[in-house]
Design an enzyme around this catalytic site. Structure first.
Site, PDB file in Angstrom:
ATOM      1  N   ASP A  71      -0.409   7.467  10.312  1.00 32.54           N
ATOM      2  CA  ASP A  71      -1.227   6.636  11.194  1.00 32.54           C
ATOM      3  C   ASP A  71      -0.385   5.624  11.978  1.00 32.54           C
ATOM      4  O   ASP A  71      -0.901   4.662  12.520  1.00 32.54           O
ATOM      5  CB  ASP A  71      -2.295   5.884  10.388  1.00 32.54           C
ATOM      6  CG  ASP A  71      -1.693   5.006   9.282  1.00 32.54           C
ATOM      7  OD1 ASP A  71      -0.451   4.903   9.214  1.00 32.54           O
ATOM      8  OD2 ASP A  71      -2.457   4.436   8.485  1.00 32.54           O
ATOM      9  N   SER A 128       0.815  -1.220   0.000  1.00 31.83           N
ATOM     10  CA  SER A 128       0.000   0.000   0.000  1.00 31.83           C
ATOM     11  C   SER A 128       0.847   1.267   0.000  1.00 31.83           C
ATOM     12  O   SER A 128       0.428   2.301  -0.541  1.00 31.83           O
ATOM     13  CB  SER A 128      -0.926   0.015   1.222  1.00 31.83           C
ATOM     14  OG  SER A 128      -0.176  -0.015   2.425  1.00 31.83           O
ATOM     15  N   HIS A 148       1.612   4.086   7.693  1.00 32.50           N
ATOM     16  CA  HIS A 148       1.675   4.659   6.347  1.00 32.50           C
ATOM     17  C   HIS A 148       2.288   6.057   6.380  1.00 32.50           C
ATOM     18  O   HIS A 148       2.338   6.699   7.428  1.00 32.50           O
ATOM     19  CB  HIS A 148       0.280   4.683   5.727  1.00 32.50           C
ATOM     20  CG  HIS A 148      -0.342   3.334   5.616  1.00 32.50           C
ATOM     21  ND1 HIS A 148      -1.208   2.826   6.565  1.00 32.50           N
ATOM     22  CD2 HIS A 148      -0.211   2.362   4.677  1.00 32.50           C
ATOM     23  CE1 HIS A 148      -1.580   1.602   6.213  1.00 32.50           C
ATOM     24  NE2 HIS A 148      -0.981   1.306   5.078  1.00 32.50           N
TER      25      HIS A 148
END
Length: 242
Positions: free
Chosen positions: A192, A18, A195
């Site tokens: 967070d 991601s 990320h």
């Protein structure tokens, strides 16, 4: 009419989880690289959110067989896995990959790339970034689970990535170490706990570029500068190799 010769854009492939998939968002590290390489090189996002190195190794041949790789004109490939591999086995068994297998998977990814014409000197490994446990724990609780990663474990995977890069002959960007260098507050690099924040994306873009620049600096500006196009005979400027 003579056959028109196709324009081939070299490519930089970003292969990862991601943190790579989201790198094309506004101010993302992938978007920054694409901006730097405009008119010289296509930057192709092959980020797969939630994936680990085992799944990456399995799908990579499917990605290579596509048109993106057909012209064998790859300038560089970043391989950015580990943030999911390092998930704790008892808390997140679906994504967890044992440390030794993680290293083996990176080696196999390099071998798959090599068999497709992408030599190790074109490959850049990127380690997982550090983890800010208090912030990531809040995200886990919101999803109904307990903290499923530790920064110390992410560090073990980062170290394995660095060691594997040395064994494979690839370059490596050790984010885990660099973001914590000299005891700095690395929370600014994370949105967070896991990320990247905007500042984290800038950090990654800067350091990836320092490794990537030598691999793409020789690439020419593709197609003529507009001021060099002959307005009376644009075909002569635009359809011929110069």
């Amino acid at each position: 009419m003579s056959k028109i010769k196709s324009v081939i854009w070299p490519k930089v492939i970003l292969f990862g989880d991601s943190i790579t998939q989201f790198s094309f968002q506004a101010n993302g590290w992938g978007a920054e690289l694409a901006n730097k390489l405009a008119r010289k090189c296509d930057v192709v996002n092959r980020g797969l959110s939630g994936y680990n190195s085992r799944w990456a190794k399995i799908v990579l041949p499917r990605l290579i067989s596509g048109q993106t790789w057909a012209d064998n004109n790859i300038a560089a490939v970043t391989v950015f896995f580990g943030a999911n591999d390092c998930a704790l086995e008892d808390k997140n068994p679906q994504q967890h990959i044992p440390l030794l297998e993680y290293s083996d998977n990176l080696k196999e990814i390099t071998q798959i790339l090599g068999a497709s014409g992408v030599s190790a000197d074109k490959v850049i490994f990127i380690t997982p970034p550090p983890l800010l446990e208090p912030d990531w724990e809040k995200e886990c609780i919101l999803k109904g689970c307990s903290l499923n990663r530790y920064n110390s474990v992410a560090g073990q995977y980062a170290q394995a990535c660095v060691q594997t890069a040395a064994q494979c002959g690839t370059d490596v960007l050790d984010l885990w170490t660099l973001m914590q260098k000299d005891g700095q507050d690395y929370s600014v690099y994370l949105c967070d706990g896991l990320h990247l924040s905007e500042k984290g994306n800038q950090f990654v873009a800067q350091h990836v570029w320092s490794l990537l620049e030598s691999r793409v600096s020789h690439l020419p500006f593709i197609l003529p500068y507009w001021g060099d196009v002959d307005p009376r005979n644009p075909e002569n400027s635009l359809l011929c190799d110069h």
